[in-house]
Design an enzyme around this catalytic site. Sequence first.
Site, PDB file in Angstrom:
ATOM      1  CB  SER A 158      47.832  45.987  39.890  1.00  0.00           C
ATOM      2  OG  SER A 158      47.911  46.668  41.131  1.00  0.00           O
ATOM      3  CG  HIS A 185      44.791  45.279  42.317  1.00  0.00           C
ATOM      4  ND1 HIS A 185      46.095  44.814  42.261  1.00  0.00           N
ATOM      5  CD2 HIS A 185      44.015  44.174  42.451  1.00  0.00           C
ATOM      6  CE1 HIS A 185      46.099  43.494  42.374  1.00  0.00           C
ATOM      7  NE2 HIS A 185      44.853  43.091  42.486  1.00  0.00           N
ATOM      8  CG  ASP A 278      45.930  39.542  42.787  1.00  0.00           C
ATOM      9  OD1 ASP A 278      45.661  38.342  43.009  1.00  0.00           O
ATOM     10  OD2 ASP A 278      45.058  40.415  42.633  1.00  0.00           O
TER      11      ASP A 278
END
Length: 341
Positions: A158, A185, A278
């Site tokens: 991310s 992401h 996540d």
Amino acid sequence: MKVGIVNDSALAVAALRRAIALDPAFEIVWVAGDGEQAVQLAASHTPDVILMDLLMPVMDGVEATRRIMAATPCPIVVVTTDLGRNATQVFDAMGHGAIDAVDTPTLTESDAKLTAGPLLRKMRNIGRLVAGRAAPRPAITEMPGTLAASRLVAIGASAGGPAALAKLLGALPADFCAAVVAVQHVDEAFAPGMADWLDSQCALPVRVAAPGETPQAGTVLIAGTNNHLRLLGSNRMAYTEQPSEYLYRPSIDVFFESVVEYWRGQAIGVLLTGMGRDGASGLKAMRDHGCLTIAQDQATSAVYGMPKAAAAMGAASEILPLTAIAPRLVQACCSVRPPPG
């Protein structure tokens, strides 16, 4: 949710003010006209999120992002007028810890709500992330595997991920003997440009994963839409809207869990720099399934959130600095024969 704006354009600031006013949950606490002023304001009045332009006088958005994330880290979203044209700078900012990127909303009355939508959705997601209200992870259901035995490296990243991926993938040899699939992401409008940029940094070919495509040894596939990328029992990749309860789309957890469900060859999970959690539970599922799992260490992470969560829950069998991950993958994948199909 307190918002800081960094932009030298009066029109862009006006457009951002109009967009943010559409949601009463957001409050603008300061506006900086250049990166240097933003660094000072972020230190004295750290907001919940910063909307960062790229091209500014005195100090640009890339350097401002680097300094803010080093001194007073907080979520930063790059907001610029042309993501495609400024792709290199966007990647640089994300490498220093910016969590996402989006086009500047327009000031035109008829288009204001429509063009503000992507920005507001990202800000709401960040608000839930900061508040720790990410949706619960559904239980994994074991399903019969149908993929042919092979080697797969599943990577999640991310904030700070593009630069970390470039370093990791760039250190893999051209004859790397495993398939690589990465979930970063990033908005779908930006994914093709990121794949092209990573392709230029690596000996391995890198491209956006196409629906129905099968992972191949020596090729890197990148998640390329705002739906979840996952493996299916048909031995192919797919993009799915479900499950809908995950905060991030695409979700690293969803992909890692699909590896557990369907991949019956050798699989390795790698969780890189990023904000939030996540990928942590998905990495734990992979470890519980007998896979080697690696989390990036704190010292080399631009944002030590996802790897920290993985380490805290015992999801990572190894915690390594970024420069040590590629050699470990080569050792794990290429020094042993794959299991029989």
